[in-house]
Design an enzyme around this catalytic site. Structure first.
Site, short mmCIF file in Angstrom:
data_model
loop_
_atom_site.label_atom_id
_atom_site.label_comp_id
_atom_site.label_asym_id
_atom_site.label_seq_id
_atom_site.Cartn_x
_atom_site.Cartn_y
_atom_site.Cartn_z
N GLU A 76 -10.15 6.18 5.97
CA GLU A 76 -10.78 5.61 4.62
C GLU A 76 -10.56 4.22 4.24
O GLU A 76 -11.36 3.60 3.98
CB GLU A 76 -10.51 6.65 3.83
N LYS A 99 -13.18 -4.29 11.39
CA LYS A 99 -13.83 -3.11 10.19
C LYS A 99 -15.70 -3.11 10.49
O LYS A 99 -15.87 -1.36 10.20
CB LYS A 99 -13.94 -3.60 8.35
N VAL A 102 0.88 -1.15 0.51
CA VAL A 102 0.43 0.08 0.01
C VAL A 102 1.35 1.25 -0.04
O VAL A 102 0.74 2.70 -0.88
CB VAL A 102 -1.56 -0.16 1.20
N VAL A 112 -10.99 0.24 6.54
CA VAL A 112 -12.20 0.01 5.56
C VAL A 112 -12.87 -0.25 4.45
O VAL A 112 -12.68 0.54 3.51
CB VAL A 112 -13.95 0.16 6.55
N1 HSE Z 1 -6.55 -8.52 4.12
C1 HSE Z 1 -7.69 -8.59 3.63
C2 HSE Z 1 -9.46 -9.09 2.66
C3 HSE Z 1 -8.17 -7.16 2.99
O1 HSE Z 1 -8.72 -10.48 2.79
O2 HSE Z 1 -9.66 -8.18 2.43
C4 HSE Z 1 -7.27 -6.39 3.83
O3 HSE Z 1 -8.29 -5.72 5.02
#
Ligand code: HSE
Length: 436
Positions: A129, A205, A14, A132
């Site tokens: 942001e 989340k 990221v 989530v």
């Molecule tokens: N590991 C998470 C997923 C992504 O598989 O959506 C990061 O939150």
């Protein structure tokens, strides 16, 4: 115009995406933000990688604390994750009067109250942001776009790994274990996928969604967390025959007495748009009293989709950096002195429909006994399916879908059904939501 200076902690997937997109779209981002946003320093354990990515355009160090204490830096972007060092870095950055942008859902879901309180006292912003649903601007939508509404409920596919696994199980009729092994081989699932497959990541989340939807403190410890490890391919198949798909949903729902906050596999009607979200994609449905049902869809992970959310936060923070703190959007959407005391409801008080799969002896009166028990507990049947037994098998599967009932009624009825001599083993139960 004087740039705003950013210290980036963590230049992995990221962080690398954030560097790339910020550079590629610098001109447009500056026109939007009102001044250039410049990553002036990067901290990463892998200094060589940081040097390669930044090509000498930013100061590189392996000491993240040097960044949070650097008076030249205005905003810290924290992308290392976890609760340990990340928490110390965020708290020190706030204490040093810096704004923070983070993708760290675990940190905020568990320590959010402490972090937001410190930020409030210091008059700095903590923007999240990217925490989530990756690139989907769901925080912005809930906190600002839907601000006129009483949010009735939000339900989301907010973990791509598990949605990928469920899609593969359905498409190929494979078991959970087989699909997980394949996903790990292809690099779609982490080597240690526990947080994903046990529902913890989705619950982090969902905890944040509940807080900004209802103005309640973050309370991950009160969330019900259930993953997909016990799902069987046969349940996916039976659900399909009844017109439903099984998804791992994160749900936040307002009830009169409190808030339901839960993550679990859920049957949802196949005709709902969200039921057709496949692979690693994410989607969140939000129902507001004024707007009705709204749907947000997109990539929930990955370098540039998540960078898109990180940079949106950087632009927001840049625009508001010099504003009076009281005139900024509150961290959790509601003014800190107007937070709600609505409790998170215990699971015994939640209400859902149910999918029940029973293994039964194929003889007269079994179904009558089962339906009598359900009726005695005030549980109404919505649909039923019985698999035709194989020649000489003597046993079969009965699938029952119930209308909405309380969790406690469902559990009490299931215990009684399991005690019937003609019912073999445990009843398989999966919750069901119509999402209307
Ligand atoms: N590991 C998470 C997923 C992504 O598989 O959506 C990061 O939150």
């Amino acid at each position: 115009m004087k740039p705003i200076n950013v210290g980036l902690i963590g230049i992995g997937t990221v962080g690398g995406g954030t560097w790339t997109v910020l550079k590629r779209n610098a001109e447009e981002i500056t026109r939007r933000a009102g001044r250039p946003i410049r990553i002036t320093a990067v901290a990463d354990k892998n200094v060589e990688l940081a040097r390669q990515v930044t090509g000498g355009e930013a100061r590189v160090t392996d000491d993240a604390f040097a960044l949070v204490n650097d008076p030249e830096i205005d905003i810290i972007v924290e992308l290392i994750g976890g609760y340990g060092v990340a928490k110390e870095l965020v708290m020190q950055a706030i204490a040093a009067g810096k704004h923070v942008v983070t993708a760290n859902k675990a940190l905020l879901a568990v320590h959010g109250t402490e972090i937001f309180t410190a930020a409030q006292e210091k008059g700095v912003m903590v923007a999240f942001e990217a925490a989530v649903a990756g690139g989907i601007p769901i925080i912005k939508a809930l906190r600002e776009g839907l601000t006129a509404n009483r949010i009735e409920w939000a339900a989301g596919i907010i973990n791509g790994t598990t949605n990928f696994i469920l899609s593969e199980m359905r498409d190929k009729g494979l078991s959970f274990a087989d699909v997980l092994a394949e996903a790990q081989r292809l690099g779609y699932a982490e080597a240690d996928p526990t947080f994903d497959i046990e529902g913890v990541d989705a619950a982090h989340k969902a905890t944040l969604i509940a807080s900004i939807a209802y103005g309640i403190p973050v309370q991950f410890d009160k969330a019900h967390v259930e993953g997909i490890t016990k799902l069987e391919a046969s349940d996916i198949k039976y659900a399909e025959q009844l017109g439903y798909r099984i998804k791992l949903l994160g749900i936040a729902k307002r009830r009169e007495q409190g808030i339901e906050l839960r993550v679990h596999p859920t049957l949802i009607p196949a005709k709902r748009l969200i039921a057709n979200v496949e692979g690693a994609m994410n989607a969140v449905v939000v129902k507001g009293d004024a707007v009705g049902t709204t749907l947000y869809y997109g990539k929930g992970a990955g370098a540039e989709p998540t960078a898109s959310a990180v940079i949106a936060d950087l632009v927001d923070v840049t625009r508001l950096a010099t504003a009076d703190p009281e005139h900024r959007v509150p961290h959790l959407a509601f003014q800190p002195n107007a937070m709600s005391k609505l409790p998170i409801l215990p699971m015994s008080e939640i209400e859902t429909g149910n999918y029940l799969r029973l293994r039964v002896e194929d003889k007269a009166g079994v179904l009558a006994d089962v339906t009598r028990i359900l009726a005695d507990h005030g549980i109404s049947i919505d649909a039923m399916l019985q698999r035709e037994p194989e020649e000489g098998e003597g046993e079969t599967d009965i699938i029952i879908l119930t209308h909405v009932c309380s969790e406690s009624a469902a559990l009490a009825a299931i215990a009684k059904v399991e005690a019937l001599a003609a019912v073999k083993g445990q009843v398989k139960r999966i919750r069901l939501e119509e999402l209307q």
